[in-house]
Design a protein around this motif. Sequence first.
Motif, short mmCIF file in Angstrom:
data_model
loop_
_atom_site.label_atom_id
_atom_site.label_comp_id
_atom_site.label_asym_id
_atom_site.label_seq_id
_atom_site.Cartn_x
_atom_site.Cartn_y
_atom_site.Cartn_z
N THR A 39 23.69 82.04 34.10
CA THR A 39 23.35 83.45 34.27
C THR A 39 22.38 83.89 33.18
N ILE A 40 21.35 84.59 33.60
CA ILE A 40 20.27 85.02 32.70
C ILE A 40 20.32 86.54 32.54
N THR A 41 19.37 87.09 31.80
CA THR A 41 19.37 88.53 31.59
C THR A 41 19.08 89.26 32.90
N PRO A 42 19.56 90.50 33.03
CA PRO A 42 19.29 91.26 34.26
C PRO A 42 17.81 91.40 34.57
N ALA A 43 16.98 91.60 33.54
CA ALA A 43 15.55 91.77 33.79
C ALA A 43 14.93 90.50 34.38
N THR A 44 15.31 89.34 33.84
CA THR A 44 14.79 88.08 34.37
C THR A 44 15.35 87.81 35.76
N HIS A 45 16.63 88.11 35.94
CA HIS A 45 17.26 87.91 37.25
C HIS A 45 16.51 88.73 38.31
N GLU A 46 16.25 89.98 38.01
CA GLU A 46 15.54 90.84 38.97
C GLU A 46 14.13 90.32 39.23
N ARG A 47 13.46 89.86 38.19
CA ARG A 47 12.10 89.35 38.35
C ARG A 47 12.05 88.14 39.28
N VAL A 48 13.00 87.22 39.08
CA VAL A 48 13.03 86.02 39.93
C VAL A 48 13.40 86.38 41.36
N ASN A 49 14.33 87.28 41.53
CA ASN A 49 14.75 87.66 42.88
C ASN A 49 13.68 88.44 43.63
N ARG A 51 10.62 87.63 43.93
CA ARG A 51 9.66 86.74 44.57
C ARG A 51 9.92 86.70 46.08
N PRO A 52 8.87 86.81 46.88
CA PRO A 52 9.07 86.88 48.34
C PRO A 52 9.91 85.74 48.90
N ALA A 53 9.75 84.55 48.35
CA ALA A 53 10.50 83.40 48.87
C ALA A 53 11.99 83.51 48.59
N ASN A 54 12.37 84.43 47.69
CA ASN A 54 13.78 84.56 47.33
C ASN A 54 14.47 85.75 47.97
N ALA A 55 13.85 86.31 49.00
CA ALA A 55 14.44 87.48 49.65
C ALA A 55 15.78 87.15 50.30
N TRP A 56 15.91 85.92 50.80
CA TRP A 56 17.16 85.48 51.43
C TRP A 56 17.59 84.16 50.83
N ALA A 57 18.88 83.98 50.74
CA ALA A 57 19.45 82.76 50.14
C ALA A 57 19.25 81.56 51.04
N ARG A 58 19.11 80.40 50.39
CA ARG A 58 19.00 79.13 51.12
C ARG A 58 20.09 78.15 50.71
N THR A 59 20.76 78.41 49.58
CA THR A 59 21.76 77.47 49.05
C THR A 59 22.97 78.25 48.54
N GLU A 60 24.02 77.48 48.18
CA GLU A 60 25.21 78.11 47.58
C GLU A 60 24.86 78.81 46.27
N SER A 67 23.03 85.98 43.75
CA SER A 67 23.47 87.19 44.48
C SER A 67 22.45 87.63 45.53
N ARG A 68 21.89 86.65 46.23
CA ARG A 68 20.93 86.97 47.30
C ARG A 68 21.65 87.10 48.64
N PRO A 69 21.15 87.97 49.52
CA PRO A 69 21.76 88.05 50.85
C PRO A 69 21.55 86.74 51.61
N PHE A 70 22.44 86.48 52.56
CA PHE A 70 22.34 85.21 53.29
C PHE A 70 22.72 85.42 54.74
N ARG A 71 22.23 84.50 55.55
CA ARG A 71 22.52 84.54 56.98
C ARG A 71 23.44 83.40 57.35
N ALA A 72 23.92 83.44 58.56
CA ALA A 72 24.85 82.43 59.06
C ALA A 72 24.26 81.03 58.88
N GLY A 73 25.11 80.10 58.48
CA GLY A 73 24.68 78.71 58.34
C GLY A 73 24.30 78.31 56.93
#
Length: 326
Positions: A39-49, A51-60, A67-73
């Motif tokens: 876990t990193i600082t909130p400012a860095t966490h927000e900055r990384v999240n 990024r357009p590619a990180n709008a939705w989760a791809r992994t656990e 804390s990214r939103p995720f879809r079924a599967g």
Amino acid sequence: MTTTGTAAAAAPPHADAAADEALLRLGRALRDLGYRFTTITPATHERVNRRPANAWARTERDVLGWSRPFRAGVLPAGLMELLDAARALERHGDGWRSRIRFSSYDDELFLHSTFPTATADSVFFGPDTYRMADAAAAHIAARATPVRRAVDIGCGTAAGAITVAKRAPEAEVIGVDINDTALRYARINAALAGADRVRLCHSDLLNGVDGAFDLIIANPPFMIDSARRTYRDGGGPQGNQLPLAVVDTAKQRLAPGGSLVLFSGTGIIEGRDPLREAAEQRLSRTGLAWTYREVDPDVYGEELDTPAYQHAERVAVVVLTATRPR
């Protein structure tokens, strides 16, 4: 002052034992999968999240760390079922979000609050947790005598208490907090780590426990927080009211040879450190030997843009140790 004592009655178990059991099983399942997340600082966490590619989760890790939103599967069915059983899921568009997350430290996993930590009872885990626990571990390694009784004030996730228990296997270790959500998560984390000697109870500083301690550790809130969130607001005009209250408490409750390891932060004002100045006033005539050092001279720089920190030139994080002679 005696050197032994008992904790006050522990806070009552969480009303939904089934949900807690599901969270514990979830942590164990993640550990079996080799899950790790820093876990990193909130400012860095927000900055990384952002990024357009990180709008939705791809992994656990995206779901339960970032804390990214995720879809079924995205999550294996077993993990999804445990999150649901724990009532830790909420809808997000055509998918879901997790209400909790897990982070790694010292080969353990720690349950804590989702990002962003916006609610008053949020349970903090982040870079300061790593620094505080590292400082406690280093202090135990350098001690000439074993720790027999220790307490983690404002224990949060119990990362500090668990770190101490692993390195002081004969010690009684107590974790105290005023946040019932923190105590709930701390119990789950202690069970996940197999730290059955860590006892947890509701207490404002050490008002709920008696006796003296060989080791007092604390990473209290130290920010000037206009929202007055429990996990973040240190109180007072400089945010150092709680850290100084820990110093005052330790002066009364350290056993002979006992030490305080306090991790905190402070806004530096024109080269002056108000926390150090106030701590020196409190410790100068106590007979305690103490040290004070900056661990990082420049953290949480984004706070300097807020009205609360217009008087500060930087925010530093520090470690204060104070030891009572034998």
